[in-house]
Design an enzyme around this catalytic site. Structure first.
Site, PDB file in Angstrom:
ATOM      1  CE  LYS A 106      -4.519   0.742   0.477  1.00 39.59           C
ATOM      2  NZ  LYS A 106      -5.541  -0.289   0.215  1.00 39.59           N
TER       3      LYS A 106
HETATM    4  N1  GLU Z   1      -7.289   0.030  -2.898  1.00 38.51           N
HETATM    5  C1  GLU Z   1      -8.103  -1.129  -3.134  1.00 38.51           C
HETATM    6  C2  GLU Z   1      -8.094  -2.045  -1.920  1.00 38.51           C
HETATM    7  O1  GLU Z   1      -7.906  -1.615  -0.813  1.00 38.51           O
HETATM    8  C3  GLU Z   1      -7.728  -1.818  -4.437  1.00 38.51           C
HETATM    9  C4  GLU Z   1      -6.336  -2.365  -4.508  1.00 38.51           C
HETATM   10  C5  GLU Z   1      -5.945  -2.850  -5.894  1.00 38.51           C
HETATM   11  O2  GLU Z   1      -6.764  -2.899  -6.794  1.00 38.51           O
HETATM   12  O3  GLU Z   1      -4.754  -3.181  -6.032  1.00 38.51           O
HETATM   13  O4  GLU Z   1      -8.363  -3.215  -2.017  1.00 38.51           O
END
Ligand code: GLU
Length: 420
Positions: A106
Site C-alpha cells: 500500500k
Molecule cells: N485500494 C483497493 C483495496 O484496498 C484496491 C487495490 C488494488 O486494486 O490493487 O483493495
C-alpha cells in the site's frame, strides 16, 4: 495513528487470532509481522502560486511470497507509515484469500486532494511516482486507486513510469498500475468493482441466512466510489436504503432513499448534504438507525467503543478497510452481529485489478459481461471458502477469512523454504 489507535496493531491482532486457531508455524508468523520493505520519500512540488511545498509519500511492501506486491495509493491528510503498513498487510491477506497471484502493498501521500488544483495534483502524482522509481513495476509492485485517488491519478502514474523506460520495455509497462481509464489500458467494470464485490458477498451471505432482500433494510457510511456503487447495486437486489452518512452530513428516510438519484446528486455537489428527497439527521441518529445491514464504506476506525453501543443491525459488511476497532468488534460479536470482513467484502476491486493486469499483459480487452461473470465466480468461491472454514474452526468470518489466506501463504513458505 488515527484517533490514537495503531491500525497496524489492529491488523496484527486480527492475523494472530487466525494464526492461533490454525497453529501457524512461528517462523511464518514472525515473517508476516514485519513488512518486507518500507519506502519513505519526501519530494518538493511546484504550486500554482509559484511557491514550492514538500510532500511525504510512502510505499510499504508487506509480502511477495505469492506474487508481485499489489495495493492502492491513497491521498489523504492523515496518511502515515503506521496506517500504510496496516493497509499493506491487509492486501497480503486479501489477495491470498481471493487466490490471486499477488502479494500485498500500500502507498500514500499525506495530502488533502480537495485543497489542490488538478495541475498541482498531477505534479504531486508524477513527482511521487518518479521518487518511487524502480520500487514499482508491472512484475514487481503494482499500485491502484484508493481513498482520494482515481483513474486519472493512475494514468498519470503509468505515463510517468513509462517515460522512465527504454523503448524496449515501454510498451510492456501498461500494467504498472491498475484502475486506469478505459482508453489508457483500464478494464471494463473496474470502477464499480469494489462496490460490486460488497454486493456479491452480501447477497451470498443473505442466501445462506435465508434473508429476503425485499424485507431487508441497509445503511451506508461513505458515499464515494465504494459506498455509492455498493448502495446502487445492493438497492438493485431489492434492499431498501434507509440512512446514509458521509463527510458532509447524514440523511435518513424510512420509506427509502433512491441510491441512483443520490449518486447523481453527489456527483454534482460533492456530498450527501442537502439532498432534497430525504431528511437530514445527526451523525448520532445515523448510527442509531435500526437496519438489517450496515455498510461502513468510508475510512478506518469509524465504529469504535463509543458508537458501537448505538448500532442496531444484524450484519456489518466492511466496504472500507479496517472500519471497526478491535474493541468495538468484540462488543458487536458478543451481541451476535455477523461481520463480512474487509479482506473478503471489499476484494472485488483488487480482483478486477488482476483482470486488468492480465488484459494488459496479453494486450486483450474483455467485455463487461466477461469481467462481471469472472468476478462473481471468484468472489462466490471466496465467500464459500470462508463460510466453510468458519464452520469447521467454529470461528467468526474474519478469523476464517485470515485462515483461508494464511493457509495458502503457509503452503508457499513450506514448499519454497527460506533462502539461502
Ligand atoms: N485500494 C483497493 C483495496 O484496498 C484496491 C487495490 C488494488 O486494486 O490493487 O483493495
Amino acid at each position: 495513528m488515527s484517533q490514537g489507535i495503531s491500525l497496524y496493531q489492529t491488523a496484527v491482532e486480527q492475523f494472530e487470532r487466525a494464526a492461533n486457531v490454525m497453529n501457524l508455524p512461528p517462523y511464518i508468523r514472525e515473517i508476516l509481522q514485519h513488512p518486507k520493505n518500507e519506502i519513505v520519500v519526501n519530494f518538493p512540488v511546484l504550486l500554482d502560486n509559484g511557491n514550492y511545498k514538500v510532500f511525504s509519500g510512502y510505499r510499504v511492501q508487506h509480502s511477495n511470497v505469492l506474487g508481485p506486491y499489489k495495493g492502492g495509493i491513497r491521498f489523504h491528510p492523515s496518511v502515515n507509515v503506521d496506517e500504510v503498513r496496516a493497509l499493506a498487510a491487509w492486501m497480503t491477506f486479501k489477495c491470498a484469500l481471493a487466490d490471486l497471484p499477488f502479494g500485498g502493498a500500500k502507498g500514500g501521500v499525506a495530502v488533502d486532494p480537495r485543497m489542490f488544483s488538478r495541475a498541482e495534483l498531477m505534479r504531486i502524482t508524477r513527482r511521487f511516482t518518479s521518487a518511487l522509481g524502480a520500487n514499482i513495476g508491472p512484475d514487481h509492485d503494482i499500485p491502484a486507486p484508493d481513498v482520494g485517488t482515481n483513474a486519472q491519478t493512475m494514468v498519470w502514474m503509468m505515463d510517468t513510469y513509462m517515460n522512465s523506460q527504454s523503448n524496449a520495455t515501454r510498451q510492456s509497462s501498461w500494467g504498472v498500475v491498475t484502475g486506469k481509464s478505459l482508453v489508457c489500458g483500464g478494464s471494463e467494470g473496474r470502477e464499480k468493482a469494489t462496490g460490486q464485490g460488497v454486493q456479491i458477498a452480501l447477497e451470498q451471505y443473505m442466501k445462506e441466512a435465508k434473508m429476503d432482500p425485499a424485507q431487508t433494510t441497509f445503511s451506508i457510511q461513505g458515499f464515494g466510489n465504494v459506498g455509492s456503487w455498493g448502495a446502487v447495486l445492493i438497492g438493485e437486489m431489492g434492499c431498501r436504503l434507509v440512512a446514509v452518512q458521509d463527510h458532509t452530513g447524514a440523511l435518513k428516510s424510512e420509506k427509502g432513499i433512491d441510491p441512483k438519484a443520490l449518486m447523481e446528486y453527489v456527483k454534482n455537489t460533492g456530498g450527501v448534504k442537502g439532498y432534497p428527497e430525504a431528511g437530514a439527521c445527526t451523525n448520532e441518529e445515523y448510527w442509531k438507525t435500526k437496519v438489517d445491514v450496515l455498510v461502513p464504506a468510508a475510512f478506518e476506525n469509524q465504529i469504535t467503543a463509543e458508537n458501537a453501543p448505538w448500532i442496531d443491525c444484524r450484519i456489518i459488511v466492511e466496504g472500507a478497510n479496517g472500519p471497526v476497532t478491535t474493541e468495538a468488534e468484540r462488543a458487536l460479536l458478543a451481541r451476535g452481529v455477523t461481520f463480512i470482513p474487509d479482506i473478503l467484502a471489499n476484494s472485488g476491486g483488487v480482483i478486477v485489478s488482476y483482470y486488468e493486469w492480465l488484459q494488459n499483459k496479453r494486450s486483450e480487452h474483455w467485455d463487461l459481461d466477461e469481467v462481471d461473470a469472472r468476478l462473481k465466480k471468484q468472489l462466490v468461491r471466496a465467500v464459500t471458502n470462508v463460510r466453510k472454514e468458519a464452520k469447521r474452526l467454529k470461528v467468526d468470518n474474519r478469523t476464517a477469512a485470515y485462515a483461508v489466506g494464511l493457509r495458502r501463504i503457509e503452503a508457499a513458505y513450506t514448499e519454497r523454504g527460506i533462502f539461502p
